[in-house]
Design an enzyme around this catalytic site. Structure first.
Site, PDB file in Angstrom:
ATOM      1  N   ASP A 147       0.827  -1.209   0.000  1.00  0.00           N
ATOM      2  CA  ASP A 147       0.000   0.000   0.000  1.00  0.00           C
ATOM      3  C   ASP A 147       0.871   1.273   0.000  1.00  0.00           C
ATOM      4  OD1 ASP A 147      -2.404   1.398   0.027  1.00  0.00           O
ATOM      5  OD2 ASP A 147      -3.272   0.208   1.633  1.00  0.00           O
ATOM      6  N   ASP A 178     -10.229   3.653  -3.466  1.00  0.00           N
ATOM      7  CA  ASP A 178     -10.908   2.456  -2.939  1.00  0.00           C
ATOM      8  C   ASP A 178     -12.349   2.322  -3.413  1.00  0.00           C
ATOM      9  OD1 ASP A 178      -8.556   2.227  -1.637  1.00  0.00           O
ATOM     10  OD2 ASP A 178      -9.396   2.209   0.392  1.00  0.00           O
TER      11      ASP A 178
HETATM   12  C1  GLA Z   1      -5.945   1.501   1.453  1.00  0.00           C
HETATM   13  C2  GLA Z   1      -6.126   0.492   0.326  1.00  0.00           C
HETATM   14  C3  GLA Z   1      -7.282  -0.429   0.658  1.00  0.00           C
HETATM   15  C4  GLA Z   1      -7.034  -1.129   1.992  1.00  0.00           C
HETATM   16  C5  GLA Z   1      -6.817  -0.090   3.090  1.00  0.00           C
HETATM   17  C6  GLA Z   1      -6.379  -0.734   4.400  1.00  0.00           C
HETATM   18  O1  GLA Z   1      -6.996   2.398   1.523  1.00  0.00           O
HETATM   19  O2  GLA Z   1      -6.335   1.133  -0.904  1.00  0.00           O
HETATM   20  O3  GLA Z   1      -7.469  -1.387  -0.375  1.00  0.00           O
HETATM   21  O4  GLA Z   1      -5.923  -1.963   1.861  1.00  0.00           O
HETATM   22  O5  GLA Z   1      -5.792   0.842   2.713  1.00  0.00           O
HETATM   23  O6  GLA Z   1      -6.138   0.196   5.402  1.00  0.00           O
END
Ligand code: GLA
Length: 373
Positions: free
Chosen positions: A127, A184
């Site tokens: 990430d 997301d």
């Molecule tokens: C980010 C990622 C998500 C998830 C969250 C976890 O937002 O894009 O897919 O992994 O972190 O905290």
């Protein structure tokens, strides 16, 4: 490691967020097998954020799995998952902390890659949160890419920088096998249509070896879970989502609860013909041949086949069409296009315009080939 077709699996984030433990994950591993997901091709069980502590082991400098979730460490779960014929995935971050404020891999990329390899990790989602202001994202992804290649184990490297810094233009060269290209997803129509529409100009960025990842699929969540939404998706809307992910060649990482997802949506997610399009070994990009409310995408498949996806995002029934000229077929060619709906078997034939009726907020996936007139 060469990843020839889009990875398929399950990730904890959509449904569980922070709330999972070893017992839940063993049940998920069981459901992979007992409910037919493994047989359909899904084989990566991936733990997302919140699985490690906020500090490292003071002596070894390694990450520490949370004892509240994994009282006996992570190894018994890894063994259980492998014992089911599945592969095991974890999550880390280029930053000093993850998005959920747990320990990240910044400056410890080689330590972490070595440990992941030692415990049997097969997939790393990496990430993009909480990195130092003055650090450079591209360099940090290159570091973990190098560390994984050097770790002695085949690990799918799933970069997750949300499409920042023109990621599509350099991430393949950093050793990644998949890259998240957007922010997301949530479990509603607007969220996932915004995601896939934003990627239409970038369809050519996906190819064998490194795939554009549209994020974890929400099909079957039905409003529940960590990215649940009050605006529930209809069956047609979920069909659109899954067909687009298949057509665009995105990794198929499920986010619904594999233990409890309804049989109806399990069957959609495990549909052989749709998965066959996603996993097509030529890995060619889809291309758009329709605009606005009538979205039509085409994709060349192995063996001379062609897939056409018609998406009706309007509120009314629609006879959708495209001009065969737009896929290269001329009236004088001597060929006609013969297509079959992969979900209900209905057949269509045309050498000029082919009309396909599509219900509101639904789609149809057709597959076929050219035949002599
Ligand atoms: C980010 C990622 C998500 C998830 C969250 C976890 O937002 O894009 O897919 O992994 O972190 O905290």
């Amino acid at each position: 490691m060469i990843v020839r077709t889009p990875p398929m699996g399950f990730n904890t984030w959509n449904t569980f967020g922070e709330c999972y433990n070893e017992e839940v994950l063993r049940e998920i591993a069981d459901a992979f097998v007992d409910r037919g997901f493994l047989e359909a091709g899904y084989n990566y069980l991936i733990i997302d954020d919140h699985w490690v502590m906020e500090h490292r082991d003071p002596v070894t400098k390694r990450l520490i799995p949370r004892p509240g979730k994994f009282p006996n460490g992570i190894e018994p779960l890894v063994d259980y998952v492998h014992g089911k014929g599945l592969k095991f995935g974890v999550y880390s971050c280029v930053g000093a902390r993850t998005c959920g404020q747990k320990m990240g891999s910044f400056e410890y990329e080689f330590t972490d890659a070595e440990w992941f390899s030692e415990i049997g990790v097969d997939y790393l989602k990496h990430d993009f949160c909480l990195r130092p202001e003055k650090s450079d994202g591209e360099t940090l992804y290159r570091r973990m890419g190098l560390a994984l290649r050097d770790s002695g184990r085949d690990v799918v490297y799933a970069a997750c920088n949300w499409g920042m810094d023109d990621v599509w233009s350099w991430i393949r060269s950093a050793g990644a096998h998949t890259f998240r290209s957007t922010g997301d997803i949530s479990d509603n129509f607007k969220s996932f249509t915004d995601i896939f529409r934003s990627q239409v100009p970038k369809l050519g960025s996906t190819a064998s070896g490194c795939f554009n990842d549209l994020d974890m699929i929400t099909v079957g969540m039905e409003g529940e879970g960590n990215v649940g939404s009050s605006e529930l998706c209809s069956e047609g809307v979920y069909r659109i989502q899954f067909c687009v992910w298949c057509m665009f060649g995105s990794p198929l990482i499920l986010g619904c609860d594999l233990r409890t997802v309804s049989d109806k949506y399990r069957d959609l997610l495990c549909n052989r013909e749709l998965i066959r399009i996603n996993q097509d070994r030529e890995c060619r990009a889809a291309f758009p041949i329709g605009f606005d409310e009538s979205l039509v995408f085409c994709r060349l498949l192995e063996g001379g086949d062609i897939a056409v996806l018609y998406i009706n995002i309007s509120d009314g029934d629609c006879d959708m069409s495209f001009v065969p000229y737009d896929i290269g077929l001329t009236e004088e060619s001597g060929y006609k296009l013969c297509l079959t709906d992969v979900l209900n078997g209905e057949r269509f034939e045309a050498s000029d315009i082919m009309f396909v009726p599509v219900p509101p907020h639904d789609c149809r996936m057709l597959r076929g080939r050219l035949e002599k007139k």
